[in-house]
Design an enzyme around this catalytic site. Structure first.
Site, PDB file in Angstrom:
ATOM      1  N   MET A  40       0.830  -1.198   0.000  1.00 29.46           N
ATOM      2  CA  MET A  40       0.000   0.000   0.000  1.00 29.46           C
ATOM      3  C   MET A  40       0.869   1.255   0.000  1.00 29.46           C
ATOM      4  SD  MET A  40      -3.561  -0.627   1.950  1.00 29.46           S
ATOM      5  CE  MET A  40      -2.979  -0.375   3.624  1.00 29.46           C
ATOM      6  N   HIS A  75       9.599  -3.475   3.386  1.00 31.05           N
ATOM      7  CA  HIS A  75       9.190  -3.680   1.998  1.00 31.05           C
ATOM      8  C   HIS A  75      10.399  -3.915   1.100  1.00 31.05           C
ATOM      9  CE1 HIS A  75       5.767  -1.113   3.540  1.00 31.05           C
ATOM     10  NE2 HIS A  75       5.105  -2.123   3.016  1.00 31.05           N
ATOM     11  N   GLN A 121      -2.731 -12.063   7.832  1.00 29.48           N
ATOM     12  CA  GLN A 121      -2.895 -11.796   6.401  1.00 29.48           C
ATOM     13  C   GLN A 121      -2.183 -12.841   5.560  1.00 29.48           C
ATOM     14  OE1 GLN A 121      -2.499  -7.749   4.316  1.00 29.48           O
ATOM     15  NE2 GLN A 121      -0.458  -8.619   4.051  1.00 29.48           N
TER      16      GLN A 121
END
Length: 282
Positions: free
Chosen positions: A30, A37, A153
């Site tokens: 996102m 990341h 998730q």
């Protein structure tokens, strides 16, 4: 670095790479990328010929009173992180490109989503599964990379891929932490200096629990008590949940006899942070 804004453009490029026999990795994000990341992108670049990083703040996974409008965004910063990680391309669509005005199809998973973060964020995983399944359809990658910080998730996406026979390998990657142990998160930017200092209580509390487990404690309630008592020593910290669950089913366990996930969600001021670790019985 190529930046694609439309579904057709990124899909056409990835199909061309596949025709050439190239392996493609996908890193769904996102945005407001950090070292966590970057570690996903670097792993993807090592294991694939081409890497696409999706940058899309997905509105369908935010609840009514959550931080969609204030969620941090910085595409220039994201491009720098992607470049350092050796990504090939970025997919950065607008909301209108990803969702039709009258969209009425969603992907919903039961069993894994009712507890942990799903208990206080009831629509969250429906939104996650919907957007991730769309990304898997748009970008027919060989592998997709997700961080283990979002353990629920990761488990949910693995189950979705299994249940729907999606032809992609889901790769989990270790949590990346600050020097003081705080898990890297885009939401860390919300913290004031005092809150940032208090946020270290998450990892400190998990470390105490890990020590107890390594010393032979197997009662889940005692593990939860150790974590909760330590977090509650900080006035700025408010517990959302502290759970010990089976690593695969994500169901609560009373006595630890196999691999478990120890997971927490804590509000530091108004900012909700999550962290976890997996304990494997030897």
């Amino acid at each position: 670095m190529v930046i694609f804004k439309t579904v057709n453009d990124v899909r056409s490029q990835v199909k061309e790479w596949k025709k050439q026999g190239l392996k493609v990795g996908l890193v769904p994000t996102m945005g407001y990328l950090h070292e966590g990341h970057e570690s996903l992108i670097r792993k993807a670049s090592k294991e694939n010929d081409k890497v696409v990083v999706s940058i899309f703040v997905n509105p369908t996974q935010f609840g009514k009173n959550e931080d969609l409008g204030s969620y941090p965004r910085d595409l220039e910063r994201d491009i720098e992180v992607c470049t350092r990680g050796r990504a090939t391309a970025i997919f950065n669509p607008e909301v209108e490109e990803m969702y039709c005005d009258n969209a009425s199809t969603f992907v919903n998973i039961t069993g894994l989503t009712e507890g942990l973060c799903g208990a206080s964020r009831p629509i969250h995983f429906r939104g996650v599964c919907t957007v991730v399944s769309k990304l898997f359809n748009i970008i027919p990658a060989d592998r997709a990379y997700f961080g283990e910080k979002d353990a629920q998730q990761l488990a949910v996406i693995k189950r979705m891929v299994r249940d729907l026979n999606i032809d992609i390998d889901v790769v989990g990657c270790p949590i990346i932490r600050e020097e003081d142990g705080l898990a890297k998160s885009s939401r860390n930017t919300y913290l004031s200096l005092e809150e940032r200092s208090s946020a270290t209580i998450l990892n400190k509390s998990l470390t105490l629990a890990k020590e107890a487990l390594n010393n032979g404690e197997r009662d889940s309630l005692k593990i939860i008590e150790i974590i909760s008592k330590n977090i509650n020593t900080y006035n700025l910290a408010k517990i959302d949940y502290v759970e010990v669950v089976d690593s695969l089913s994500l169901q609560r366990v009373n006595y630890i006899e196999k691999s478990v996930l120890v997971a927490i969600a804590v509000f530091i001021g108004k900012t909700r942070l999550i962290d976890n670790f997996t304990f494997e019985l030897q």
